[in-house]
Design a protein around this motif. Structure first.
Motif, PDB file in Angstrom:
ATOM      1  N   SER A  15      -6.198  -3.853  -3.464  1.00  0.00           N
ATOM      2  CA  SER A  15      -4.815  -3.395  -3.438  1.00  0.00           C
ATOM      3  C   SER A  15      -4.799  -1.883  -3.205  1.00  0.00           C
ATOM      4  O   SER A  15      -5.320  -1.124  -4.012  1.00  0.00           O
ATOM      5  CB  SER A  15      -4.151  -3.734  -4.764  1.00  0.00           C
ATOM      6  OG  SER A  15      -2.825  -3.311  -4.758  1.00  0.00           O
ATOM      7  N   THR A  16      -4.218  -1.466  -2.065  1.00  0.00           N
ATOM      8  CA  THR A  16      -4.126  -0.056  -1.719  1.00  0.00           C
ATOM      9  C   THR A  16      -2.657   0.338  -1.613  1.00  0.00           C
ATOM     10  O   THR A  16      -1.790  -0.533  -1.550  1.00  0.00           O
ATOM     11  CB  THR A  16      -4.822   0.222  -0.372  1.00  0.00           C
ATOM     12  OG1 THR A  16      -4.066  -0.410   0.668  1.00  0.00           O
ATOM     13  CG2 THR A  16      -6.255  -0.286  -0.359  1.00  0.00           C
ATOM     14  N   PRO A  17      -2.355   1.629  -1.552  1.00  0.00           N
ATOM     15  CA  PRO A  17      -0.954   2.039  -1.380  1.00  0.00           C
ATOM     16  C   PRO A  17      -0.326   1.490  -0.095  1.00  0.00           C
ATOM     17  O   PRO A  17       0.875   1.276  -0.023  1.00  0.00           O
ATOM     18  CB  PRO A  17      -1.027   3.564  -1.336  1.00  0.00           C
ATOM     19  CG  PRO A  17      -2.272   3.904  -2.080  1.00  0.00           C
ATOM     20  CD  PRO A  17      -3.228   2.779  -1.792  1.00  0.00           C
ATOM     21  N   GLN A  18      -1.144   1.213   0.933  1.00  0.00           N
ATOM     22  CA  GLN A  18      -0.636   0.677   2.190  1.00  0.00           C
ATOM     23  C   GLN A  18      -0.481  -0.843   2.146  1.00  0.00           C
ATOM     24  O   GLN A  18       0.068  -1.435   3.061  1.00  0.00           O
ATOM     25  CB  GLN A  18      -1.579   1.032   3.348  1.00  0.00           C
ATOM     26  CG  GLN A  18      -1.619   2.510   3.679  1.00  0.00           C
ATOM     27  CD  GLN A  18      -2.522   3.306   2.751  1.00  0.00           C
ATOM     28  OE1 GLN A  18      -3.432   2.773   2.131  1.00  0.00           O
ATOM     29  NE2 GLN A  18      -2.258   4.586   2.623  1.00  0.00           N
ATOM     30  N   GLY A  19      -0.978  -1.493   1.113  1.00  0.00           N
ATOM     31  CA  GLY A  19      -0.905  -2.949   1.005  1.00  0.00           C
ATOM     32  C   GLY A  19      -2.264  -3.533   0.649  1.00  0.00           C
ATOM     33  O   GLY A  19      -3.231  -2.812   0.443  1.00  0.00           O
ATOM     34  N   LYS A  55     -13.927   2.728 -12.453  1.00  0.00           N
ATOM     35  CA  LYS A  55     -12.514   2.746 -12.851  1.00  0.00           C
ATOM     36  C   LYS A  55     -11.607   2.345 -11.681  1.00  0.00           C
ATOM     37  O   LYS A  55     -10.652   1.588 -11.853  1.00  0.00           O
ATOM     38  CB  LYS A  55     -12.150   4.149 -13.349  1.00  0.00           C
ATOM     39  CG  LYS A  55     -10.807   4.238 -14.015  1.00  0.00           C
ATOM     40  CD  LYS A  55     -10.601   5.624 -14.598  1.00  0.00           C
ATOM     41  CE  LYS A  55      -9.326   5.696 -15.387  1.00  0.00           C
ATOM     42  NZ  LYS A  55      -9.145   7.014 -15.992  1.00  0.00           N
ATOM     43  N   GLU A  56     -11.910   2.826 -10.478  1.00  0.00           N
ATOM     44  CA  GLU A  56     -11.124   2.466  -9.291  1.00  0.00           C
ATOM     45  C   GLU A  56     -11.277   0.981  -8.957  1.00  0.00           C
ATOM     46  O   GLU A  56     -10.312   0.339  -8.550  1.00  0.00           O
ATOM     47  CB  GLU A  56     -11.560   3.318  -8.094  1.00  0.00           C
ATOM     48  CG  GLU A  56     -11.179   4.769  -8.215  1.00  0.00           C
ATOM     49  CD  GLU A  56     -11.808   5.643  -7.157  1.00  0.00           C
ATOM     50  OE1 GLU A  56     -11.165   6.634  -6.774  1.00  0.00           O
ATOM     51  OE2 GLU A  56     -12.928   5.349  -6.705  1.00  0.00           O
ATOM     52  N   VAL A  57     -12.476   0.443  -9.156  1.00  0.00           N
ATOM     53  CA  VAL A  57     -12.702  -0.985  -8.910  1.00  0.00           C
ATOM     54  C   VAL A  57     -11.790  -1.810  -9.808  1.00  0.00           C
ATOM     55  O   VAL A  57     -11.135  -2.742  -9.362  1.00  0.00           O
ATOM     56  CB  VAL A  57     -14.181  -1.366  -9.140  1.00  0.00           C
ATOM     57  CG1 VAL A  57     -14.352  -2.875  -9.195  1.00  0.00           C
ATOM     58  CG2 VAL A  57     -15.066  -0.779  -8.046  1.00  0.00           C
ATOM     59  N   SER A  58     -11.718  -1.459 -11.089  1.00  0.00           N
ATOM     60  CA  SER A  58     -10.897  -2.242 -12.020  1.00  0.00           C
ATOM     61  C   SER A  58      -9.410  -2.170 -11.678  1.00  0.00           C
ATOM     62  O   SER A  58      -8.661  -3.103 -11.945  1.00  0.00           O
ATOM     63  CB  SER A  58     -11.141  -1.799 -13.461  1.00  0.00           C
ATOM     64  OG  SER A  58     -10.702  -0.480 -13.662  1.00  0.00           O
ATOM     65  N   LYS A  59      -8.960  -1.086 -11.034  1.00  0.00           N
ATOM     66  CA  LYS A  59      -7.552  -0.949 -10.656  1.00  0.00           C
ATOM     67  C   LYS A  59      -7.237  -1.587  -9.307  1.00  0.00           C
ATOM     68  O   LYS A  59      -6.170  -2.152  -9.118  1.00  0.00           O
ATOM     69  CB  LYS A  59      -7.173   0.538 -10.574  1.00  0.00           C
ATOM     70  CG  LYS A  59      -7.025   1.210 -11.902  1.00  0.00           C
ATOM     71  CD  LYS A  59      -6.581   2.637 -11.698  1.00  0.00           C
ATOM     72  CE  LYS A  59      -6.368   3.341 -13.011  1.00  0.00           C
ATOM     73  NZ  LYS A  59      -5.926   4.725 -12.798  1.00  0.00           N
ATOM     74  N   GLN A  60      -8.169  -1.471  -8.334  1.00  0.00           N
ATOM     75  CA  GLN A  60      -7.849  -1.861  -6.960  1.00  0.00           C
ATOM     76  C   GLN A  60      -8.366  -3.233  -6.537  1.00  0.00           C
ATOM     77  O   GLN A  60      -7.734  -3.894  -5.737  1.00  0.00           O
ATOM     78  CB  GLN A  60      -8.403  -0.810  -5.994  1.00  0.00           C
ATOM     79  CG  GLN A  60      -7.715   0.523  -6.151  1.00  0.00           C
ATOM     80  CD  GLN A  60      -8.229   1.549  -5.133  1.00  0.00           C
ATOM     81  OE1 GLN A  60      -8.899   1.215  -4.187  1.00  0.00           O
ATOM     82  NE2 GLN A  60      -7.904   2.795  -5.377  1.00  0.00           N
ATOM     83  N   ILE A  61      -9.493  -3.677  -7.053  1.00  0.00           N
ATOM     84  CA  ILE A  61     -10.041  -4.966  -6.661  1.00  0.00           C
ATOM     85  C   ILE A  61      -9.390  -6.038  -7.527  1.00  0.00           C
ATOM     86  O   ILE A  61      -9.552  -6.059  -8.733  1.00  0.00           O
ATOM     87  CB  ILE A  61     -11.568  -5.004  -6.796  1.00  0.00           C
ATOM     88  CG1 ILE A  61     -12.204  -3.877  -5.962  1.00  0.00           C
ATOM     89  CG2 ILE A  61     -12.113  -6.353  -6.387  1.00  0.00           C
ATOM     90  CD1 ILE A  61     -11.919  -3.963  -4.477  1.00  0.00           C
ATOM     91  N   LYS A  62      -8.639  -6.931  -6.875  1.00  0.00           N
ATOM     92  CA  LYS A  62      -7.829  -7.902  -7.600  1.00  0.00           C
ATOM     93  C   LYS A  62      -8.515  -9.243  -7.803  1.00  0.00           C
ATOM     94  O   LYS A  62      -8.456  -9.821  -8.861  1.00  0.00           O
ATOM     95  CB  LYS A  62      -6.488  -8.110  -6.893  1.00  0.00           C
ATOM     96  CG  LYS A  62      -5.661  -6.844  -6.837  1.00  0.00           C
ATOM     97  CD  LYS A  62      -5.360  -6.328  -8.219  1.00  0.00           C
ATOM     98  CE  LYS A  62      -4.609  -5.029  -8.184  1.00  0.00           C
ATOM     99  NZ  LYS A  62      -4.576  -4.341  -9.452  1.00  0.00           N
ATOM    100  N   SER A  63      -9.150  -9.782  -6.765  1.00  0.00           N
ATOM    101  CA  SER A  63      -9.754 -11.109  -6.880  1.00  0.00           C
ATOM    102  C   SER A  63     -10.691 -11.354  -5.704  1.00  0.00           C
ATOM    103  O   SER A  63     -10.693 -10.616  -4.730  1.00  0.00           O
ATOM    104  CB  SER A  63      -8.675 -12.191  -6.896  1.00  0.00           C
ATOM    105  OG  SER A  63      -7.967 -12.179  -5.676  1.00  0.00           O
TER     106      SER A  63
END
Length: 67
Positions: A15-19, A55-63
Motif C-alpha cells: 500500500s503506497t500513497p499512489q495506491g 517498520k515500513e514493512v509492517s505499515k505498507q505490506i498488507k498481504s
C-alpha cells in the motif's frame, strides 16, 4: 504484515500513497527488506527495487498476493 513472516521470492500487496501495487520480496540488503514492483498479468518486473525498514514493512505490506 510482520517482516518475520515474509517469504523470499513471494509476491505481496504493498500500500503506497499512489495506491496498491504488487511487489516481489527479493530478500535483504544490509538492514532493509528489498522489494521489486511486479506485474502479475505480464509476469515480469516493472520498476526498480526499493528497500523498506522493518517498520515500513509492517505499515505498507498488507498481504500475500493471489497469483
Amino acid at each position: 504484515m510482520k517482516a518475520k513472516d515474509l517469504k523470499a521470492e513471494s509476491i505481496y500487496v504493498c500500500s503506497t500513497p499512489q495506491g496498491d501495487i504488487h511487489v516481489l520480496f527479493y530478500g535483504m540488503s544490509q538492514d532493509k527488506y528489498v522489494f521489486i514492483p511486479y506485474d502479475l498479468q505480464k509476469r515480469h518486473y516493472n520498476g526498480r527495487p526499493n528497500g523498506l525498514t522493518e517498520k515500513e514493512v509492517s505499515k505498507q505490506i498488507k498481504s500475500m498476493a493471489q497469483a
